[in-house]
Design a protein around this motif. Structure first.
Motif, PDB file in Angstrom:
ATOM      1  N   TYR A  84       0.845  -1.196   0.000  1.00 48.73           N
ATOM      2  CA  TYR A  84       0.000   0.000   0.000  1.00 48.73           C
ATOM      3  C   TYR A  84       0.884   1.252   0.000  1.00 48.73           C
ATOM      4  N   ASN A  85       1.867   1.273   0.901  1.00 45.41           N
ATOM      5  CA  ASN A  85       2.760   2.439   0.992  1.00 45.41           C
ATOM      6  C   ASN A  85       3.517   2.656  -0.314  1.00 45.41           C
ATOM      7  N   ASN A  86       3.989   1.579  -0.917  1.00 46.87           N
ATOM      8  CA  ASN A  86       4.714   1.694  -2.187  1.00 46.87           C
ATOM      9  C   ASN A  86       3.812   2.233  -3.289  1.00 46.87           C
ATOM     10  N   LEU A  87       2.565   1.788  -3.323  1.00 49.98           N
ATOM     11  CA  LEU A  87       1.639   2.265  -4.344  1.00 49.98           C
ATOM     12  C   LEU A  87       1.330   3.747  -4.163  1.00 49.98           C
ATOM     13  N   VAL A 123      -3.924  -4.681 -14.174  1.00 45.50           N
ATOM     14  CA  VAL A 123      -2.626  -4.205 -14.664  1.00 45.50           C
ATOM     15  C   VAL A 123      -1.511  -4.770 -13.794  1.00 45.50           C
ATOM     16  N   LYS A 124      -0.327  -4.765 -14.357  1.00 46.13           N
ATOM     17  CA  LYS A 124       0.883  -5.155 -13.621  1.00 46.13           C
ATOM     18  C   LYS A 124       1.364  -3.950 -12.810  1.00 46.13           C
ATOM     19  N   TRP A 125       2.318  -4.198 -11.937  1.00 44.70           N
ATOM     20  CA  TRP A 125       2.887  -3.155 -11.079  1.00 44.70           C
ATOM     21  C   TRP A 125       3.816  -2.292 -11.932  1.00 44.70           C
ATOM     22  N   ASN A 126       3.249  -1.284 -12.575  1.00 46.37           N
ATOM     23  CA  ASN A 126       3.986  -0.389 -13.464  1.00 46.37           C
ATOM     24  C   ASN A 126       3.283   0.960 -13.414  1.00 46.37           C
ATOM     25  N   THR A 127       4.026   2.002 -13.097  1.00 47.59           N
ATOM     26  CA  THR A 127       3.433   3.328 -12.896  1.00 47.59           C
ATOM     27  C   THR A 127       2.547   3.744 -14.059  1.00 47.59           C
ATOM     28  N   GLU A 128       3.070   3.651 -15.264  1.00 41.95           N
ATOM     29  CA  GLU A 128       2.305   4.140 -16.417  1.00 41.95           C
ATOM     30  C   GLU A 128       1.052   3.311 -16.663  1.00 41.95           C
ATOM     31  N   ILE A 162      -0.688   1.692 -14.367  1.00 43.84           N
ATOM     32  CA  ILE A 162      -1.622   1.999 -13.288  1.00 43.84           C
ATOM     33  C   ILE A 162      -2.315   3.338 -13.539  1.00 43.84           C
ATOM     34  N   VAL A 163      -1.534   4.364 -13.850  1.00 41.82           N
ATOM     35  CA  VAL A 163      -2.097   5.700 -14.092  1.00 41.82           C
ATOM     36  C   VAL A 163      -3.021   5.688 -15.307  1.00 41.82           C
ATOM     37  N   ALA A 164      -2.610   5.025 -16.370  1.00 40.86           N
ATOM     38  CA  ALA A 164      -3.472   4.939 -17.573  1.00 40.86           C
ATOM     39  C   ALA A 164      -4.782   4.251 -17.259  1.00 40.86           C
ATOM     40  N   ALA A 165      -4.739   3.195 -16.458  1.00 45.79           N
ATOM     41  CA  ALA A 165      -5.959   2.465 -16.103  1.00 45.79           C
ATOM     42  C   ALA A 165      -6.873   3.322 -15.236  1.00 45.79           C
ATOM     43  N   ILE A 166      -6.310   4.050 -14.289  1.00 48.75           N
ATOM     44  CA  ILE A 166      -7.131   4.946 -13.449  1.00 48.75           C
ATOM     45  C   ILE A 166      -7.813   5.986 -14.327  1.00 48.75           C
ATOM     46  N   ARG A 167      -7.063   6.582 -15.221  1.00 45.78           N
ATOM     47  CA  ARG A 167      -7.647   7.597 -16.123  1.00 45.78           C
ATOM     48  C   ARG A 167      -8.726   7.003 -17.002  1.00 45.78           C
ATOM     49  N   GLU A 168      -8.538   5.803 -17.460  1.00 45.79           N
ATOM     50  CA  GLU A 168      -9.525   5.135 -18.312  1.00 45.79           C
ATOM     51  C   GLU A 168     -10.819   4.833 -17.541  1.00 45.79           C
ATOM     52  N   LEU A 169     -10.683   4.356 -16.305  1.00 43.04           N
ATOM     53  CA  LEU A 169     -11.847   3.936 -15.528  1.00 43.04           C
ATOM     54  C   LEU A 169     -12.587   5.097 -14.863  1.00 43.04           C
ATOM     55  N   ASP A 170     -11.890   6.200 -14.616  1.00 39.03           N
ATOM     56  CA  ASP A 170     -12.488   7.319 -13.874  1.00 39.03           C
ATOM     57  C   ASP A 170     -13.146   8.306 -14.821  1.00 39.03           C
TER      58      ASP A 170
END
Length: 134
Positions: free
Chosen positions: A19-22, A119-124, A126-134
Motif C-alpha cells: 500500500y505504501n509503495n503504491l 494491470v501489472k505493477w507499473n506506474t504508467e 496503473i495511471v493509464a488504467a485509473i484515467r480510463e476507468l475514472d
C-alpha cells in the motif's frame, strides 16, 4: 490541467508495504493528482469497532470515489474485508482496478474476476488504467 482522482485503495494492513509503495508511486507521478479515501491504519474503528461499523466506514469512503483499487496479492482471496469492499464497490457501480503486485507469481482470482481492469505493477499502466476507468 489533469483531472483530480478520488481513489479508494483496498489493502491489508498486514501487507502495508505494498500500500505504501503504491501511494508513493502515485504521489511521485508527474501530472497525476489524487486523493486517497482508504481507511487509515490509525482509525480506531479497526480495533474498537464492530464489523457493521467497519463496513459502514468503508462504504462512506468508497461512495465519493471514482475508482476502487485492489492489490491482487494472493492474500486478498482470504480477506473478508476485501470481499466486502468488492461487494460495496459493485453496489455503487464503482469500477475496480486490480494491480498485480511486483514480482508476484500467484494472484487473487477473486479480485481479478471482480476487476474491470487488471494491470501489472507499473506506474504508467496503473495511471493509464485509473484515467480510463475514472
Amino acid at each position: 490541467m489533469s483531472k483530480h482522482h478520488h481513489l479508494f485503495i483496498s489493502h491489508s494492513w498486514t501487507y502495508g508495504n505494498q500500500y505504501n509503495n503504491l501511494t508513493e508511486l502515485l504521489k511521485n507521478r508527474p501530472y497525476f493528482s489524487y486523493s486517497d479515501y482508504s481507511v487509515p491504519r490509525n482509525d480506531p474503528i479497526h480495533t474498537n469497532g464492530t464489523d457493521k461499523e467497519l463496513r459502514e466506514a468503508i462504504e462512506r469512503k468508497i461512495k465519493p470515489c471514482g475508482v476502487i483499487i485492489i492489490l491482487a496479492g494472493v492474500y486478498s482471496t482470504y480477506s473478508k474485508w476485501i470481499n466486502k469492499e468488492i461487494e460495496i464497490a459493485r453496489e455503487y457501480g464503482k469500477p475496480i482496478l486490480a494491480i498485480e503486485p511486483w514480482g508476484s507469481e500467484k494472484t487473487s482470482s477473486v479480485v481479478k474476476q471482480a476487476a474491470n481492469k487488471i494491470v501489472k505493477w507499473n506506474t504508467e499502466s496503473i495511471v493509464a488504467a485509473i484515467r480510463e476507468l475514472d
